[in-house]
Motif scaffolding. Sequence first.
Motif, mmCIF file in Angstrom:
data_model
loop_
_atom_site.group_PDB
_atom_site.id
_atom_site.type_symbol
_atom_site.label_atom_id
_atom_site.label_comp_id
_atom_site.label_asym_id
_atom_site.label_seq_id
_atom_site.Cartn_x
_atom_site.Cartn_y
_atom_site.Cartn_z
ATOM 1 N N GLY A 219 1.910 -2.277 10.981
ATOM 2 C CA GLY A 219 2.198 -3.549 10.330
ATOM 3 C C GLY A 219 2.222 -3.498 8.814
ATOM 4 N N HIS A 224 4.468 -4.695 2.734
ATOM 5 C CA HIS A 224 5.116 -3.745 1.834
ATOM 6 C C HIS A 224 6.586 -3.574 2.231
ATOM 7 C CE1 HIS A 224 1.358 -2.271 -0.001
ATOM 8 N NE2 HIS A 224 0.830 -2.489 1.189
ATOM 9 N N LEU A 239 6.070 4.437 -5.540
ATOM 10 C CA LEU A 239 4.712 4.973 -5.648
ATOM 11 C C LEU A 239 4.661 6.422 -6.124
ATOM 12 C CD1 LEU A 239 2.713 3.592 -2.624
ATOM 13 C CD2 LEU A 239 2.477 3.062 -5.040
ATOM 14 N N ILE A 266 -5.766 2.810 1.517
ATOM 15 C CA ILE A 266 -5.561 2.388 2.899
ATOM 16 C C ILE A 266 -6.900 2.171 3.613
ATOM 17 C CG2 ILE A 266 -4.549 3.040 5.114
ATOM 18 C CD1 ILE A 266 -2.508 4.718 3.382
ATOM 19 N N ILE A 280 -5.481 -9.040 -0.618
ATOM 20 C CA ILE A 280 -5.382 -9.481 0.776
ATOM 21 C C ILE A 280 -5.155 -8.347 1.753
ATOM 22 C CG2 ILE A 280 -4.529 -11.800 0.293
ATOM 23 C CD1 ILE A 280 -1.716 -10.668 0.788
ATOM 24 N N PRO A 282 -5.788 -5.731 4.395
ATOM 25 C CA PRO A 282 -6.934 -5.425 5.260
ATOM 26 C C PRO A 282 -7.286 -3.942 5.162
ATOM 27 C CG PRO A 282 -4.943 -5.642 6.572
ATOM 28 C CD PRO A 282 -4.560 -5.996 5.158
ATOM 29 N N LEU A 300 4.444 8.783 2.365
ATOM 30 C CA LEU A 300 4.508 7.989 1.138
ATOM 31 C C LEU A 300 4.749 8.878 -0.073
ATOM 32 C CD1 LEU A 300 1.659 5.352 1.674
ATOM 33 C CD2 LEU A 300 4.129 5.039 1.857
HETATM 34 C C1 HEC Z 1 -1.583 -8.369 4.494
HETATM 35 C C2 HEC Z 1 -0.680 -7.633 3.660
HETATM 36 C C3 HEC Z 1 -0.812 -6.100 3.630
HETATM 37 C C4 HEC Z 1 -0.758 -5.214 4.696
HETATM 38 C C5 HEC Z 1 -0.615 -5.550 6.172
HETATM 39 C C6 HEC Z 1 -0.842 -3.894 4.122
HETATM 40 N N1 HEC Z 1 -0.958 -3.978 2.765
HETATM 41 FE FE1 HEC Z 1 -1.119 -2.412 1.471
HETATM 42 N N2 HEC Z 1 -1.360 -3.691 -0.071
HETATM 43 C C7 HEC Z 1 -1.260 -5.086 0.000
HETATM 44 C C8 HEC Z 1 -1.487 -5.650 -1.311
HETATM 45 C C9 HEC Z 1 -1.455 -7.127 -1.657
HETATM 46 C C10 HEC Z 1 -1.717 -4.555 -2.191
HETATM 47 C C11 HEC Z 1 -2.012 -4.623 -3.695
HETATM 48 C C12 HEC Z 1 -3.451 -5.024 -3.934
HETATM 49 C C13 HEC Z 1 -4.410 -3.931 -3.570
HETATM 50 O O1 HEC Z 1 -4.410 -2.898 -4.219
HETATM 51 O O2 HEC Z 1 -5.171 -4.108 -2.596
HETATM 52 C C14 HEC Z 1 -1.628 -3.346 -1.375
HETATM 53 C C15 HEC Z 1 -1.779 -2.056 -1.872
HETATM 54 C C16 HEC Z 1 -1.491 -0.902 -1.170
HETATM 55 C C17 HEC Z 1 -1.431 0.425 -1.729
HETATM 56 C C18 HEC Z 1 -1.602 0.760 -3.189
HETATM 57 C C19 HEC Z 1 -0.244 0.520 -3.779
HETATM 58 C C20 HEC Z 1 -0.097 0.679 -5.270
HETATM 59 O O3 HEC Z 1 0.725 -0.091 -5.814
HETATM 60 O O4 HEC Z 1 -0.740 1.533 -5.873
HETATM 61 C C21 HEC Z 1 -1.086 1.286 -0.722
HETATM 62 C C22 HEC Z 1 -0.837 2.789 -0.815
HETATM 63 C C23 HEC Z 1 -0.976 0.494 0.477
HETATM 64 N N3 HEC Z 1 -1.220 -0.817 0.183
HETATM 65 C C24 HEC Z 1 -0.643 1.004 1.722
HETATM 66 C C25 HEC Z 1 -0.648 0.250 2.895
HETATM 67 C C26 HEC Z 1 -0.526 0.830 4.211
HETATM 68 C C27 HEC Z 1 -0.283 2.311 4.505
HETATM 69 C C28 HEC Z 1 -0.591 -0.208 5.093
HETATM 70 C C29 HEC Z 1 -0.547 -0.132 6.630
HETATM 71 C C30 HEC Z 1 -1.489 0.808 7.233
HETATM 72 C C31 HEC Z 1 -0.747 -1.437 4.326
HETATM 73 N N4 HEC Z 1 -0.789 -1.109 3.011
HETATM 74 C C32 HEC Z 1 -0.825 -2.720 4.874
HETATM 75 C C33 HEC Z 1 -1.009 -5.832 1.139
HETATM 76 C C34 HEC Z 1 -0.935 -5.307 2.429
#
Ligand code: HEC
Length: 402
Positions: A219, A224, A239, A266, A280, A282, A300
């Motif tokens: 998901g 993203h 990235l 992650i 936000i 998870p 990635l």
């Molecule tokens: C509910 C929404 C949501 C989901 C689902 C989600 N992300 Fe994110 N992610 C974010 C947000 C908002 C940020 C930026 C804020 C932070 O750093 O937490 C982020 C940040 C990141 C970053 C850092 C990116 C950067 O700009 O440096 C990575 C890598 C990442 N996510 C990977 C993942 C991966 C892999 C998954 C699935 C396993 C995932 N995310 C699922 C919302 C989400």
Amino acid sequence: MNPLVNPTAQAVDNVLIYIFGFSALLLLGITVATIYLVVKYRRSKYPEPTSDSHGNMWLEAIWTLLPTLIVLTMFWYGWTNYLGLRNVPEGAMEVKAVGRMWSWQFEYGNGRTTNKLYAPIGKPIKVNITAKDVLHSFYIPAFRIKSDAVPGMDTYVWFQAPEVGSYDIFCAEFCGTGHADMITTAEILSTEDFERWYTEGDVAATGPSRGKQLLEKHGCLGCHSFDGSSSIATTFDILKGTKRKIMSDGVEKEVEVDAEYLRRSIRAPGADLVEGFPPIMPAYGDEINEADLDEIITFLLNGEQKTSINGNKLIEENGCLGCHSTDGSSSIGPGFKGLGGRTSEVKREDQELELKVDAEYLRRAIRDPNHEIVEGYPAIMPSNDHLSDEEIDAIVEELLKK
Ligand code: HEC
Ligand code: HEC
Ligand SMILES: [Cu+2]
């Protein structure tokens, strides 16, 4: 069971038509009677009341009992059909549906997971619903089924699709920024197609690599994107090789995007917050095992892996076989058979050389065919500038095996 019925839709539609029908009939009857009486007993014709009846037992009994009976039949009809929605027929296939910000995931008996709901035609399907984060609502309009998806609670719906096709699935509970995009489909397949899909999988050689599939499966792509189309979170394509401005423990920092950083992002997204985004995301713990996490991180950092490139297919698609044979027969160019173990007599700028055929040589021969011409052949091989290094490597690997 008759495959051509849509039992849940019929149950709901029947009750709707029954209640709506009675309501329309009553509305019409009352309106017509009112207009008739208003016109007939208008004041210009009857200035004084013509009767002063003080009650009529029969009339009152009828207009009390009749509506009560009508409402009770509505209840009975609604209740029995509602039971039809709640009582899942025996032998139903079970699928698990998980709502999360902002996508659906489906899990099947054999452990397979997908983003679309795959099901066979004409068979009752029970969908066990839950949610990972906030309230969602699982809604398939075509089957008239809808149920809340609640974290920590299990709900269910069932349906039986009457026709092969693609049916919309929505989230019917406002669940945040990406709510409107929380759309997917129920893909109804013929029994044979479903059986094949279920047992063999449909991951074609040209399909997305495993890294990408994992992102879909977990998901990540609900928030993203790869092309900047999502404003909820970072797009993954920028990235690689960049530096990120993050807040770590309230301190602003700049960090290099590497495996270490991605792993932390992650496993513990709260630790390093990317500036400009809400916190936000998870945290992903056990549900992503180490092997899968490595796969995601590699993806990635590097994008599609070359293992997903099929050398033989490239050889076919790029017309190499128009001039080269693979069975040792003679053709316009040297045959590919046994190429890996050969030496080639070539001419390079009037020099005659005998070169061992290895990866290095083959790469040159494909990239820049007219630099070294194989003795006895015309210099007509086209150069292949459109092929990427990875693609050429995949071809070379295949040629060395022939
Ligand atoms: C509910 C929404 C949501 C989901 C689902 C989600 N992300 Fe994110 N992610 C974010 C947000 C908002 C940020 C930026 C804020 C932070 O750093 O937490 C982020 C940040 C990141 C970053 C850092 C990116 C950067 O700009 O440096 C990575 C890598 C990442 N996510 C990977 C993942 C991966 C892999 C998954 C699935 C396993 C995932 N995310 C699922 C919302 C989400
Ligand atoms: C129009 C005909 C033609 C096509 C199309 C063609 N080749 Fe060739 N190729 C030749 C000829 C002729 C030679 C020998 C002369 C030379 O070295 O240029 C040759 C030489 C080679 C050699 C060196 C073989 C040796 O024995 O040393 C390789 C390797 C090769 N081709 C690979 C390819 C691949 C891979 C493709 C497809 C991407 C391809 N060729 C497409 C005509 C062609
Ligand atoms: Cu939702």
